[in-house]
Design an enzyme around this catalytic site. Structure first.
Site, PDB file in Angstrom:
ATOM      1  N   GLU A 141       8.826  12.982  10.589  1.00 46.88           N
ATOM      2  CA  GLU A 141       7.642  12.480  11.047  1.00 46.88           C
ATOM      3  C   GLU A 141       8.716  11.267  11.875  1.00 46.88           C
ATOM      4  O   GLU A 141       8.155   9.662  11.620  1.00 46.88           O
ATOM      5  CB  GLU A 141       6.689  12.648  10.330  1.00 46.88           C
ATOM      6  CG  GLU A 141       6.312  13.195   9.607  1.00 46.88           C
ATOM      7  CD  GLU A 141       5.296  12.977   8.021  1.00 46.88           C
ATOM      8  OE1 GLU A 141       4.987  12.512   7.984  1.00 46.88           O
ATOM      9  OE2 GLU A 141       4.593  14.302   8.596  1.00 46.88           O
ATOM     10  N   GLU A 198       5.782  21.124   7.123  1.00 43.15           N
ATOM     11  CA  GLU A 198       5.020  20.754   6.113  1.00 43.15           C
ATOM     12  C   GLU A 198       3.210  21.559   6.570  1.00 43.15           C
ATOM     13  O   GLU A 198       2.681  21.171   7.311  1.00 43.15           O
ATOM     14  CB  GLU A 198       4.649  19.242   6.229  1.00 43.15           C
ATOM     15  CG  GLU A 198       6.038  18.177   5.066  1.00 43.15           C
ATOM     16  CD  GLU A 198       5.978  16.900   5.480  1.00 43.15           C
ATOM     17  OE1 GLU A 198       4.609  16.620   5.351  1.00 43.15           O
ATOM     18  OE2 GLU A 198       6.568  16.483   5.571  1.00 43.15           O
TER      19      GLU A 198
END
Length: 818
Positions: free
Chosen positions: A450, A525
């Site tokens: 991210e 995730e």
């Protein structure tokens, strides 16, 4: 070094009062012989510790006042000085996390909140610098050896001295560092190792701990030796023949050219040699490296798999003048990994759907300083509900975590902390890959997570290309991913990453796959349901959430939503739940007094939440039939209770006090629900699975009358490091656990052991995990708490006692064997 365990422990229970006592036998481990070449000695014991100060040099033992870099070995007036008086410093053994010992503090600082409201960081100079000192003795007889110090993990920015000589520094809080200290040893006097640890700079946005929180080793080598991270093992199987390819890096620190012989052997689990390579003669110039490549073939290899994680050993021996001067034993597995954009992940040619979890590395009671056995304990808990893969998020894991996954059969996505191609970050990445590339559990690397500021840009693309090129040179056998949180973005990192990682936003998976069918997809995730164990309504004051698959942040999804999508698509490799365990920090969606996350399938102690049984239903072949919530709702008679059934049976009947509430059919990857008017008594589920009848029931309990403690194992090694985990609950007169009990439990041990931490899984509990001075105690949270006890290094009987003054009857004792 081998741990020798007692053969068995016989115990019996005797009701007699308020407390629970059990006995554990510990006996001495066998020590490694001094004559073994290439010795690796653990030096965790016998350290001194003291806080420094990040903003007051005088309180930081004159660091930054005294010029500690002006002259080699001539440092005076600081804690670096070999003759510094540290008698009033605290004595302790490693691993050590000083952050877990600190109280919780309220702060508006988001970083403090994200780190579990522990006073570490730039705003807390008095508790963000730690100094460590240790005396190490060396023998004159070994003065011709080489000595290398190895630190597996120190958080964070650390500097090292031996006898006042600066060894170097390490900026990473997760990637280990080694130093050759041979030139600085005093064989006639004391040797003082000093480490200054600066934890004032955060590296992540989650609890990270502080201090020397992983092992420290003293490696003793001949001047010509195998480089510890210079070995690379990989395999290829053709028919019934397995080819083991081996690269060994050797270093010659003699003053002249040396001729040595090198030979590789492969042994099975029983230690017997299966096959050997040729004995090779190598000439290595003074202060030069040499890389030897070899291959060994053997027949009918046993494969490393999730079900049968068989490990072989590569034994590499180096001889000088006929004498073995170095020997390295490395576990490895024979297995194949294929990543296919249409078939997903194949292990040994068999399609494997990733049933994965993300995990940070802290545990209740001990923070980031986990004893080795606790790594195995946690992995075993994960595997019991069907986990087959672990993402080390978002940092290099400890070596012992990988050892546990190798041994227990869990795949690992190994992740670097920093997405960066600069010299410091690239060096950290190289150290990570070289350290971990021989582990069969590691199936894929992750180069970042991210990175919102660069992941869509040409800068992110260039960084990714540089890191991937470095990875290919170090490990051409595995592929890599990047955990991206933008669902439909292909530019930047995603253009060049071999495997597309999705963080949440699973609604976009189909469109992305259609647009990029040749790029494999994995869920890095997934999920992120937020729950609190044993709570069944939102409590914004105490910061609790219902323990069902009901709530997820806006950027995430419920368990049942993501898993149904993943299970139905062969090309989708599966994914990693956020997270396997709760962890300190990130108290989404709350803040103070909430001091840890709610994302875990288990809480910080490893006690299951209800989602555990959802995943176990569809990730295993076990007979699963679980009813929630509990049935203690006194004062709410007649009110409607939302009852959930998690099962992999196809049909379930629910019965309250012998009255049927109806039968329902189970849809695959789902759950069942009933709205039930509460009446005290017994709620029973009766299910049919494969023609067999399964039953489960919960009952309204009475008041607690006794404490029950259950050790994870009854025998531990007397090595000063081994532990057992003790889970504690209370029961009523009928022997039923009381699920809503909150009694304060007093805990102590007698004998050769110590308590090293306690917890209860309450995300808003501010009771201390560590008690430096005084007696340990912990409140039950929804009926449970936990203690971790560790041997002190002597054999004998450990007596563990848990009691509560609020209970009026019941003592249970466990007798030791003579």
């Amino acid at each position: 070094m081998k741990n020798v365990f007692a053969s068995h422990l016989i115990y019996r229970l005797r009701k007699a009062g308020l407390s629970v006592v059990f006995l554990i036998i510990v006996i001495y481990p066998l020590e490694a012989k001094d004559t073994e070449p290439g010795r690796k000695i653990n030096i965790d014991n016998g350290w001194k510790f003291h806080f420094g100060h990040a903003s007051d040099p005088e309180r930081d033992f004159n660091y930054k006042i005294v010029n500690v870099f002006s002259k080699t070995g001539g440092i005076k007036g600081t804690a670096i000085d070999r003759d510094f008086d540290d008698t009033d410093w605290r004595a302790l053994d490693l691993p050590h996390d000083w952050a877990v010992e600190l109280p919780f503090v309220y702060s508006e600082d988001r970083n403090v909140m994200s780190h579990g409201y522990k006073p570490v960081g730039g705003r807390y100079p008095e508790t963000s610098i730690g100094w460590y000192r240790k005396q190490i003795d060396f023998r004159n007889a070994d003065s011709l050896k080489r000595y290398v110090l190895q630190f597996d993990g120190v958080f964070r920015d650390s500097k090292y001295w031996l006898n006042g000589h600066y060894l170097g520094g390490n900026e990473s809080g997760y990637t280990g560092i080694s130093f050759d200290i041979t030139d600085f040893i005093d064989y006639t006097g004391k040797n003082i190792l000093v480490v200054r640890v600066d934890a004032s700079q955060y590296e992540g946005w989650f609890y990270e701990g502080a201090g020397i929180y992983r092992h420290v080793w003293l490696n003793i080598y001949d001047n010509l030796h195998l480089v510890s991270d210079g070995q690379f093992i990989y395999t290829e199987t053709r028919g019934n023949k397995t080819h083991v390819y081996i690269e060994n890096k050797l270093e010659n620190k003699y003053q002249e050219l040396k001729t040595v012989t090198l030979q590789n052997h492969i042994s099975g689990r029983d230690g017997k040699i299966i096959s050997s390579g040729p004995e090779k003669k190598l000439e290595i110039d003074s202060y030069k490296f040499s890389i030897d490549k070899d291959s060994i073939v053997f027949d009918d290899a046993l494969l490393w798999s999730i079900e049968e994680p068989y490990l072989y050993r590569l034994i590499t021996e180096v001889r000088l003048n006929g004498r073995i001067i170095d020997r390295l034993k490395t576990p490895f597995g024979v297995r194949t990994i294929e990543v296919d954009p249409r078939k997903g992940l194949l292990l040994n040619g068999k399609n494997i759907k990733i049933h994965g979890v993300n995990c940070h590395q802290d545990h209740a009671g001990v923070g980031s300083a986990l004893p080795d056995y606790l790594q195995y304990y946690r992995i075993r808990l994960l595997k019991e509900f069907g986990v087959n893969a672990y993402r080390a998020s978002h940092n290099p894991p400890s070596p012992e975590l990988l050892d546990a996954c190798d041994s227990l059969g869990v795949l690992v996505m190994d992740e670097t902390r920093l997405f960066n191609s600069g010299p410091e970050s690239m060096d950290q990445f190289r150290r990570l890959v070289r350290r971990d590339r021989n582990h069969p559990c590691v199936f894929m690397w992750s180069i970042g997570n991210e990175e919102a500021w660069v992941q869509e840009t040409i800068t992110g693309k260039r960084i990714a290309l540089s890191v991937l090129a470095e990875l290919k040179s170090l490990d051409p056998t595995r592929t890599a991913t990047y955990a991206a949180d933008l669902p439909d973005i292909f530019t930047g990192v995603n253009e060049v990453i071999p495997v597309r990682g999705f963080n949440y936003r699973i609604f976009a998976i189909d469109d992305y796959h259609t647009a990029h069918p040749d790029q494999p997809v994995i869920g890095t995730e997934m999920g992120s349901t937020v729950t609190t164990r044993g709570i069944y309504e939102t409590d914004s004051v105490n910061c609790y959430l219902p323990d069902q698959d009901l709530n997820a942040p806006w950027w995430a999804s419920l368990a049942e939503y993501w898993w149904t999508i993943a299970a139905e698509r062969e090309w989708f490799m599966g994914g990693f739940i956020w997270t396997g365990f709760d962890y300190r920090g990130e108290p989404t969606p709350f803040h103070w007094p909430n001091i840890n996350s709610h994302f875990g399938i288990m809480d910080m102690c490893g006690f299951p939440k209800n989602l555990y049984y959802y995943y176990q239903s569809w990730w295993t072949d076990k007979d699963v039939l679980h009813i929630s919530p509990h049935w203690n709702w006194q004062g709410r008679e007649g009110d409607t209770v939302d009852v959930w059934i998690n099962t992999n049976a196809r049909e379930v009947e629910l019965i309250l006090n012998d009255r049927s509430l109806g039968t329902k059919k189970m849809n695959v990857n789902s759950h069942l629900r009933w709205e039930v008017a509460y009446h005290p008594g017994t709620l029973k589920a009766k299910a049919v699975k494969d023609g067999r009848v399964l039953t489960e029931e919960i009952s309204t309990t009475g008041k607690p009358v006794k404490v029950v403690a259950i050790p994870d194992r009854n025998t531990i090694a007397a090595d000063g490091k081994d532990v057992t985990v003790v889970n504690i609950h209370v029961e009523d007169e009928a022997g039923r656990p009381v699920p809503d009990a909150g009694d304060l439990i007093e805990i102590n041990v007698e004998g050769p052991a110590r308590i090293i931490g306690v917890g209860n899984g309450d995300p808003s509990c501010h009771e201390p995990d560590k008690i430096i001075i005084g007696e340990y105690r912990r409140s039950l949270f929804n009926g449970k708490c936990q203690a971790i006890i560790q041997s002190t290094g002597e054999p004998g009987i450990i007596t563990f006692t848990a009691r509560s003054d609020s209970l009026v009857s019941g003592i249970v004792t466990v007798n030791s064997i003579e």
